[in-house]
Design an enzyme around this catalytic site. Structure first.
Site, short mmCIF file in Angstrom:
data_model
loop_
_atom_site.label_atom_id
_atom_site.label_comp_id
_atom_site.label_asym_id
_atom_site.label_seq_id
_atom_site.Cartn_x
_atom_site.Cartn_y
_atom_site.Cartn_z
N ARG A 104 11.67 -8.51 1.66
CA ARG A 104 12.01 -9.92 1.53
C ARG A 104 12.35 -10.23 0.08
O ARG A 104 11.59 -9.90 -0.83
CB ARG A 104 10.84 -10.80 1.96
CG ARG A 104 10.53 -10.70 3.42
CD ARG A 104 9.69 -11.84 3.89
NE ARG A 104 8.56 -12.17 3.02
CZ ARG A 104 7.76 -13.19 3.22
NH1 ARG A 104 7.96 -14.00 4.25
NH2 ARG A 104 6.74 -13.42 2.44
N ASP A 203 1.50 -3.91 0.59
CA ASP A 203 0.71 -3.60 -0.61
C ASP A 203 -0.71 -3.20 -0.25
O ASP A 203 -1.28 -2.27 -0.84
CB ASP A 203 0.67 -4.81 -1.55
CG ASP A 203 1.97 -4.97 -2.33
OD1 ASP A 203 2.71 -3.97 -2.45
OD2 ASP A 203 2.24 -6.09 -2.80
#
Ligand code: PRP
Ligand code: URA
Length: 209
Positions: A104, A203
């Site tokens: 994104r 992450d």
């Protein structure tokens, strides 16, 4: 309209809550994504067709049931979808695996594509798109656009956490697609992150922050 299925099984809800916890480390996060995915895979395969066949138990002839051999394909959305792949392959080891790479844009929140590789015969397969997070829906809509362009007719999305905005966006763009989630959360924040969500799935899965 495709169905939206929220899996409220206690084991799934328990594990998703630990995923949400900011104190859950990468190792445990990865393991839990895998466990939740296995439970979701079991539900996602509920509609697979069976056929009868003759077998013999040690006692007598009997009628068995076997999967009708419908061809399947799983498509993880990179990166975070990778954490769901092994669980699905454990359940359906003959499935082929396509990959789509999207991230994104931090400003626009729109998906930017960097990779696409689908099996050649993907148009003959029922497809399960895997991505832990369905936020604005941009990544999933773009993924399904590609799959339909490649001729896919039956697409199901499997997401651990979804936001209502994302589900709406996908239903508007692709009303024929079923969506299976473990949790439907409240909303998106100003950065298009899911609330309460679990943060950045990629992450947390790969320890990159
Ligand atoms: C996350 C997530 C989805 C996407 C969802 O990926 O894994 O692919 O965001 O957001 P959307 O519904 O608003 O499109 P991200 O872009 O953070 O990439 P990453 O997995 O490589 O970290
Ligand atoms: N992607 C994530 O990893 N988390 C969110 O909350 C939204 C998009």
């Amino acid at each position: 309209m495709g169905k939206v299925l929220v899996l409220d099984h206690p084991l799934i809800q328990h594990k998703v809550s630990i995923l949400r916890d900011k104190n859950t480390g990468t190792n445990e996060f990865r393991r839990l994504v895998s466990e939740v995915s296995l439970l979701m895979a079991y539900e996602a395969m509920r509609d697979l067709e069976l056929e009868d066949y003759a077998l013999e138990t040690p006692m007598e002839p009997a009628t068995g049931k076997r999967l009708r051999g419908k061809k399947l394909c799983i498509v993880p959305v990179l990166r975070a979808g990778l954490g769901m792949v092994d669980s699905f392959l454990n359940i359906v080891p003959t499935a082929k695996v396509g990959h789509i790479g999207l991230y994104r844009d931090p400003e626009t929140h729109l998906p930017v594509e960097y990779y696409l590789k689908l099996p050649q015969d993907v148009s003959n397969r029922d497809v399960f798109v895997l991505d832990p997070m369905l936020a604005t829906g941009g990544s999933l809509v773009a993924t399904i656009d590609h799959l339909k362009k490649a001729g896919c007719k039956k697409v199901t999305s499997v997401n651990i956490i979804a936001a209502p905005e994302g589900v709406e966006a996908v239903q508007e763009a692709h009303p024929d697609v079923d969506i299976i989630v473990a949790a439907m959360d409240r909303a998106l924040n100003e950065n298009a992150y899911i609330l309460p969500g679990l943060g950045d799935a990629g992450d947390r899965l790969f320890g990159t922050k």
